[in-house]
Motif scaffolding. Structure first.
Motif, PDB file in Angstrom:
ATOM      1  N   CYS A 213       0.956  -4.961   3.860  1.00 31.29           N
ATOM      2  CA  CYS A 213       0.056  -5.802   3.068  1.00 31.29           C
ATOM      3  C   CYS A 213      -1.259  -5.066   2.825  1.00 31.29           C
ATOM      4  O   CYS A 213      -1.821  -4.450   3.731  1.00 31.29           O
ATOM      5  CB  CYS A 213      -0.195  -7.115   3.813  1.00 31.29           C
ATOM      6  SG  CYS A 213      -1.275  -8.271   2.952  1.00 31.29           S
ATOM      7  N   ASP A 219      -7.567 -17.433  -3.569  1.00 33.47           N
ATOM      8  CA  ASP A 219      -7.074 -17.276  -4.932  1.00 33.47           C
ATOM      9  C   ASP A 219      -7.432 -18.510  -5.748  1.00 33.47           C
ATOM     10  O   ASP A 219      -7.282 -19.643  -5.284  1.00 33.47           O
ATOM     11  CB  ASP A 219      -5.551 -17.090  -4.934  1.00 33.47           C
ATOM     12  CG  ASP A 219      -5.010 -16.883  -6.339  1.00 33.47           C
ATOM     13  OD1 ASP A 219      -5.044 -15.741  -6.820  1.00 33.47           O
ATOM     14  OD2 ASP A 219      -4.579 -17.880  -6.946  1.00 33.47           O
ATOM     15  N   CYS A 229      -3.809 -15.692  -1.208  1.00 34.73           N
ATOM     16  CA  CYS A 229      -2.669 -14.830  -1.514  1.00 34.73           C
ATOM     17  C   CYS A 229      -2.629 -13.614  -0.598  1.00 34.73           C
ATOM     18  O   CYS A 229      -3.650 -13.184  -0.061  1.00 34.73           O
ATOM     19  CB  CYS A 229      -2.696 -14.387  -2.976  1.00 34.73           C
ATOM     20  SG  CYS A 229      -4.108 -13.349  -3.417  1.00 34.73           S
ATOM     21  N   VAL A 231      -1.228  -9.701  -0.784  1.00 35.95           N
ATOM     22  CA  VAL A 231      -0.812  -8.697  -1.757  1.00 35.95           C
ATOM     23  C   VAL A 231       0.049  -7.635  -1.085  1.00 35.95           C
ATOM     24  O   VAL A 231      -0.401  -6.937  -0.170  1.00 35.95           O
ATOM     25  CB  VAL A 231      -2.033  -8.040  -2.428  1.00 35.95           C
ATOM     26  CG1 VAL A 231      -1.574  -7.010  -3.461  1.00 35.95           C
ATOM     27  CG2 VAL A 231      -2.923  -9.089  -3.077  1.00 35.95           C
ATOM     28  N   THR A 236       3.100 -10.387  -4.831  1.00 34.70           N
ATOM     29  CA  THR A 236       1.959 -11.128  -4.310  1.00 34.70           C
ATOM     30  C   THR A 236       2.423 -12.536  -3.954  1.00 34.70           C
ATOM     31  O   THR A 236       2.974 -13.250  -4.795  1.00 34.70           O
ATOM     32  CB  THR A 236       0.811 -11.201  -5.327  1.00 34.70           C
ATOM     33  OG1 THR A 236       0.334  -9.879  -5.595  1.00 34.70           O
ATOM     34  CG2 THR A 236      -0.342 -12.041  -4.793  1.00 34.70           C
ATOM     35  N   ARG A 286      -8.345  -6.471  -5.195  1.00 31.90           N
ATOM     36  CA  ARG A 286      -7.635  -7.463  -6.001  1.00 31.90           C
ATOM     37  C   ARG A 286      -6.130  -7.259  -5.935  1.00 31.90           C
ATOM     38  O   ARG A 286      -5.487  -7.692  -5.020  1.00 31.90           O
ATOM     39  CB  ARG A 286      -8.137  -7.389  -7.447  1.00 31.90           C
ATOM     40  CG  ARG A 286      -9.549  -7.960  -7.565  1.00 31.90           C
ATOM     41  CD  ARG A 286      -9.576  -9.408  -7.099  1.00 31.90           C
ATOM     42  NE  ARG A 286     -10.932  -9.910  -6.998  1.00 31.90           N
ATOM     43  CZ  ARG A 286     -11.254 -11.086  -6.526  1.00 31.90           C
ATOM     44  NH1 ARG A 286     -10.314 -11.890  -6.075  1.00 31.90           N
ATOM     45  NH2 ARG A 286     -12.508 -11.466  -6.467  1.00 31.90           N
ATOM     46  N   GLN A 287      -5.547  -6.589  -6.861  1.00 33.44           N
ATOM     47  CA  GLN A 287      -4.115  -6.357  -6.813  1.00 33.44           C
ATOM     48  C   GLN A 287      -3.826  -4.893  -7.093  1.00 33.44           C
ATOM     49  O   GLN A 287      -3.462  -4.519  -8.198  1.00 33.44           O
ATOM     50  CB  GLN A 287      -3.381  -7.255  -7.823  1.00 33.44           C
ATOM     51  CG  GLN A 287      -3.454  -8.724  -7.454  1.00 33.44           C
ATOM     52  CD  GLN A 287      -2.430  -9.538  -8.216  1.00 33.44           C
ATOM     53  OE1 GLN A 287      -1.419  -9.027  -8.649  1.00 33.44           O
ATOM     54  NE2 GLN A 287      -2.694 -10.807  -8.388  1.00 33.44           N
TER      55      GLN A 287
END
Length: 316
Positions: A213, A219, A229, A231, A236, A286-287
């Motif tokens: 992770c 979120d 969340c 990721v 996600t 973030r992602q």
């Protein structure tokens, strides 16, 4: 005369403000509680209760947060929950109750109280875990002993162990292919997050390795409250808690797990700062598409320096 009456007799000759102080007299009073474990750490308490306790086993230990604050560690199936017990100088506060004497506090536990946390799990406090357990005086004989010439030195002897850091409870999870929301039972143990159909299901639907992770954060994209969340490179996961407090608890312990693991990648010259990383926020991650752990650890280190959060981590 029972133990509680004996404690009350000792207390009557002292100022109440001295009852749970750090003086020698105080230590003697606390030692009379067979389930008071002194400066036992959170990790050691979890190890004891998970390996040798059962549902409803509990113990009292010191908290490092401040004087007069204690922790009640309670075994709840596959996790250990920790609750504050506070001595105000005149009374003891636990949950919604306040006790004017140590005798009343002990009597409350003798009646096997029922407690619940933000997760909604109810626990009956049934089994005080003893500080002293009988042990056999049996040792193995050394038959083989040889030194291995590996070239390692004492500087290479860095003690490491995964934190237990357990937690469990119901969360609402968004599906992967079909974006529906279903309630699932989650358990967290070491670096493994599992979710089940319900609390009684013997086998998990899925097990997630938290070492893969890269971020845990609140979120706001799903138009749901108390949503956060996790990721992963492959997906996600979106989860929702019943309350904001519960969501915050999950995020804190998941982030702590992530950062603790990432810091194992740090050079030995920076090991002295491992505890300082427990407080950092990685919400700005973030992602990331596919971020390796070394890159993530560098990002974590940058976040620490930019935020100035160099505070000593406490076991509470």
């Amino acid at each position: 005369m029972g133990r509680a009456e004996s404690l009350e007799g000792k207390m009557s000759t002292q100022d109440p403000s001295d009852l749970w102080s750090r003086s020698d007299g105080e230590a003697e009073l606390l030692q009379d509680l067979g389930w008071y474990h002194g400066n036992l750490t959170r990790h050691a308490a979890e190890a004891l209760l998970l390996s040798n306790g059962c549902d409803g086993s509990y113990l009292l230990r010191d908290s490092n947060e401040r004087t007069g604050l204690y922790s009640l560690s309670v075994r709840a199936k596959d996790s250990v929950k920790h609750f504050h017990v506070e001595y105000t100088g005149y009374s003891f506060k636990f949950g919604f109750n306040e006790f004017s004497s140590l005798k009343d506090f002990v009597k409350h536990f003798a009646n096997q109280p029922l407690i619940g946390s933000e997760t909604g799990t109810l626990i009956v406090l049934k089994h005080p875990y003893p500080r002293k357990v009988e042990e056999p005086s049996i040792y193995e004989s050394v038959r083989v002993h040889t030194a291995m010439q590996t070239g390692r030195t004492e500087n290479d002897l860095v003690p490491t162990a995964p934190s237990l850091g357990t937690k469990e409870g119901y969360l609402t999870k968004q599906g992967g292919l079909v974006k529906t929301w279903k309630m699932r039972w989650f358990t967290l143990h070491r670096n493994e997050l599992k979710y089940f159909k319900d609390q009684m299901s013997p086998e998990p639907i899925r097990s997630l390795d938290l070492t893969e992770c890269s971020a845990v954060q609140f979120d706001y994209s799903q138009e749901r409250v108390n949503c956060f969340c996790l990721v992963f490179p492959f997906r996600t996961f979106y989860l929702c808690a019943k309350t904001g407090v519960e969501a915050d608890e999950w995020i804190k312990i998941l982030r702590w797990k992530l950062v603790s693991y990432l810091c194992l990648w740090m050079p030995s010259t920076q090991k002295s700062h491992v505890d300082d990383f427990k407080h950092i926020s990685i919400e700005r991650v973030r992602q990331p598409p596919r971020m390796d752990r070394r890159s993530t650890c560098r990002l974590v280190e940058e976040s620490v320096h930019s935020s100035g959060m160099w505070k000593g981590w406490r076991k509470e």
